[in-house]
Design an enzyme around this catalytic site. Sequence first.
Site, PDB file in Angstrom:
ATOM      1  N   ASP A 162       4.319  64.590-100.871  1.00  0.00           N
ATOM      2  CA  ASP A 162       3.984  63.945 -99.605  1.00  0.00           C
ATOM      3  C   ASP A 162       3.386  65.000 -98.675  1.00  0.00           C
ATOM      4  OD1 ASP A 162       4.143  61.978 -97.540  1.00  0.00           O
ATOM      5  OD2 ASP A 162       5.985  61.226 -98.445  1.00  0.00           O
ATOM      6  N   GLU A 197      -1.419  56.731 -97.325  1.00  0.00           N
ATOM      7  CA  GLU A 197      -0.653  55.699 -96.633  1.00  0.00           C
ATOM      8  C   GLU A 197      -1.553  55.212 -95.501  1.00  0.00           C
ATOM      9  OE1 GLU A 197       3.342  55.131 -93.885  1.00  0.00           O
ATOM     10  OE2 GLU A 197       1.967  56.769 -93.558  1.00  0.00           O
ATOM     11  N   HIS A 245      10.795  53.288 -98.216  1.00  0.00           N
ATOM     12  CA  HIS A 245      11.865  53.823 -97.372  1.00  0.00           C
ATOM     13  C   HIS A 245      11.663  53.456 -95.893  1.00  0.00           C
ATOM     14  CE1 HIS A 245       8.627  56.716 -96.989  1.00  0.00           C
ATOM     15  NE2 HIS A 245       9.195  57.169 -95.895  1.00  0.00           N
ATOM     16  N   ASP A 246      10.580  52.751 -95.595  1.00  0.00           N
ATOM     17  CA  ASP A 246      10.289  52.387 -94.206  1.00  0.00           C
ATOM     18  C   ASP A 246      10.505  50.903 -93.898  1.00  0.00           C
ATOM     19  OD1 ASP A 246       9.495  54.949 -93.416  1.00  0.00           O
ATOM     20  OD2 ASP A 246       7.443  54.631 -94.088  1.00  0.00           O
ATOM     21  N   ASP A 269       0.546  61.078 -95.687  1.00  0.00           N
ATOM     22  CA  ASP A 269       1.288  60.379 -94.641  1.00  0.00           C
ATOM     23  C   ASP A 269       0.352  60.047 -93.470  1.00  0.00           C
ATOM     24  OD1 ASP A 269       3.970  59.600 -93.665  1.00  0.00           O
ATOM     25  OD2 ASP A 269       3.630  61.120 -92.128  1.00  0.00           O
TER      26      ASP A 269
HETATM   27  C1  NOJ Z   1       5.342  57.327 -92.587  1.00  0.00           C
HETATM   28  C2  NOJ Z   1       6.573  57.707 -93.341  1.00  0.00           C
HETATM   29  O1  NOJ Z   1       6.682  56.923 -94.504  1.00  0.00           O
HETATM   30  C3  NOJ Z   1       7.732  57.520 -92.374  1.00  0.00           C
HETATM   31  O2  NOJ Z   1       8.978  57.604 -93.021  1.00  0.00           O
HETATM   32  C4  NOJ Z   1       7.595  58.542 -91.271  1.00  0.00           C
HETATM   33  O3  NOJ Z   1       8.616  58.352 -90.317  1.00  0.00           O
HETATM   34  C5  NOJ Z   1       6.242  58.397 -90.578  1.00  0.00           C
HETATM   35  N1  NOJ Z   1       5.157  58.261 -91.499  1.00  0.00           N
HETATM   36  C6  NOJ Z   1       5.963  59.602 -89.721  1.00  0.00           C
HETATM   37  O4  NOJ Z   1       5.705  60.708 -90.518  1.00  0.00           O
END
Ligand code: NOJ
Length: 535
Positions: free
Chosen positions: A105, A272, A333-334, A207
């Site tokens: 990542d 992402e 995970h989000d 990210d």
């Molecule tokens: C996306 C990530 O998946 C998330 O977990 C993170 O809090 C934010 N970007 C900020 O980096």
Amino acid sequence: MDSFLKNKNSGWWDGSVGYEIYMRSFADSNGDGVGDLPGVIQKLDYLSWLGVDLVWLTPFYPSPMADFGYDVSDYCGVDPLFGTLEDFDELMEEAHRRELRVIIDLVPNHSSSQHPWFLSSKSSLDNEFRGYYHWRDPGPDGGPPNNWVSHFGGSAWTLDELTGQYFLHLFLPEQPDLNWNNPKVIQEFDEILKFWLGLNVDGFRIDVAQGLVKNMLMPDNPYRFPIRSDMSPRQVFAAFDHRYDLDQTGNLEIFRRWRKLVEPNDALLLGEVYLRDNDPNRVSRYVGSGDALHRAFYFAPMHVPWLPQPMWDTFRDALDAAPVDLSWALSSHDDPRAPTRLGGGNEGKQRALAYSVLLFFLPGLPFLYQGDELGLSSVELDPEDLADPVATRNTVETDGRDGARSPIPWANAPEMGFTTGTPWIPMGGRSYEDTAEYQQETDGSWLMSYKELLKLRKEHLDPNAPLRWVTARDSGVIAFRRGGTISALNVSDCDSEIVLPEGEWELVFQVGEVKKISELLIFGVNSAVVLLLTS
Ligand code: NOJ
């Protein structure tokens, strides 16, 4: 015709299935309650057995952990909580020995506020690192320079008393945004990418790929609808048209540069690209020209209601816009885990598996999130156990992310085999039936079903076969053919029928109730099938 789907973004990832490892919660080797790199090494055999090809590791770099690793204070190291660089080397070697690829990542939108760049940058107005971040004078009223908001709540600007200027952070104040208009930042990241390529990583998950470049005039973002005080940070963020802080064309220039940099190593760039409206035409720009990202996550399938019309719109529009290059995920995970979002209980688990039949046979790169293969739902934690800053730092009720981040239940052991210590967040009341140990020994378990699905995909799906819809928008069954496979999912709330195309089709995988009577398929609710052409 078979090479129709091969395009400039093709690579070793074409036929792969990915697996997201959320580092803190996967496997803990040393009893400190937090997952780590040696823990991942111990589970590589499990991942090979499951049949995934590619592992995405969430951040393991040195970090104050304000956002659990997405606040990086050294881009070229390993946080002691997760292990050492030697552990990382060993992980790469052991993964490659099993023909598993590993992507890491990369967090380029922001660093930690404890990164030496930011510590220098904030020390004075004329510090040489000042321009690594976005510093601005207060607005005319003495408040923040503009109306931009943080994803995690409140203004995206924090005042630094020392110099009297505000700095920008689209996430926490501990995550100041880097200034991608500064050539020095660009150069720093060239070196960071080269460092990890030198350690044989197979690519990067990028990210906040939609956020790197900002409009440097920093105008206010237009409002889409009025903000109310009871809105969650996500809702407030969505109340703006992010015309000036997200999705700027300059992002593509950076990815084109990185593409040239990674190509000699045959490494994957997976973005992402989280655009709230999930407009596939915008997401497709990141992959469409064939010289920027290889793949972009497309998040609409994680939000769309379980109804025929919105589902059809989601998938048809996405595949029209980007027929080959999207990445699909069941959970992350989000966001809430798929079984929870899809109704909870056994129905939610069945729907998640049925949904995988669709997602995993689409063109593109599908991902499981750790525990999806066990049919895990999100857990509910007591308020005092919450850890995610989205939940702990906001007073309105929020959709914090802890529920999807509880540790993996591995076995019938204390803390379900995740750790010999105390897990960093509670396991969340999992049962023995949830564990990998139980499910590995139980025919018909969720785990065995996901494994079977991945095996079928590997053995029978030609990754270059184009998609042809078997049903149309007026059907409650979404069905498509790719080469000698058909995948079909009933998303209507009643039994539905479809007629198979010509040929002998064998039903090889089934979720829920489906009857095949010669060329007729009759689907019960929440059911799905895979069929193979036998002659
Ligand atoms: C996306 C990530 O998946 C998330 O977990 C993170 O809090 C934010 N970007 C900020 O980096």
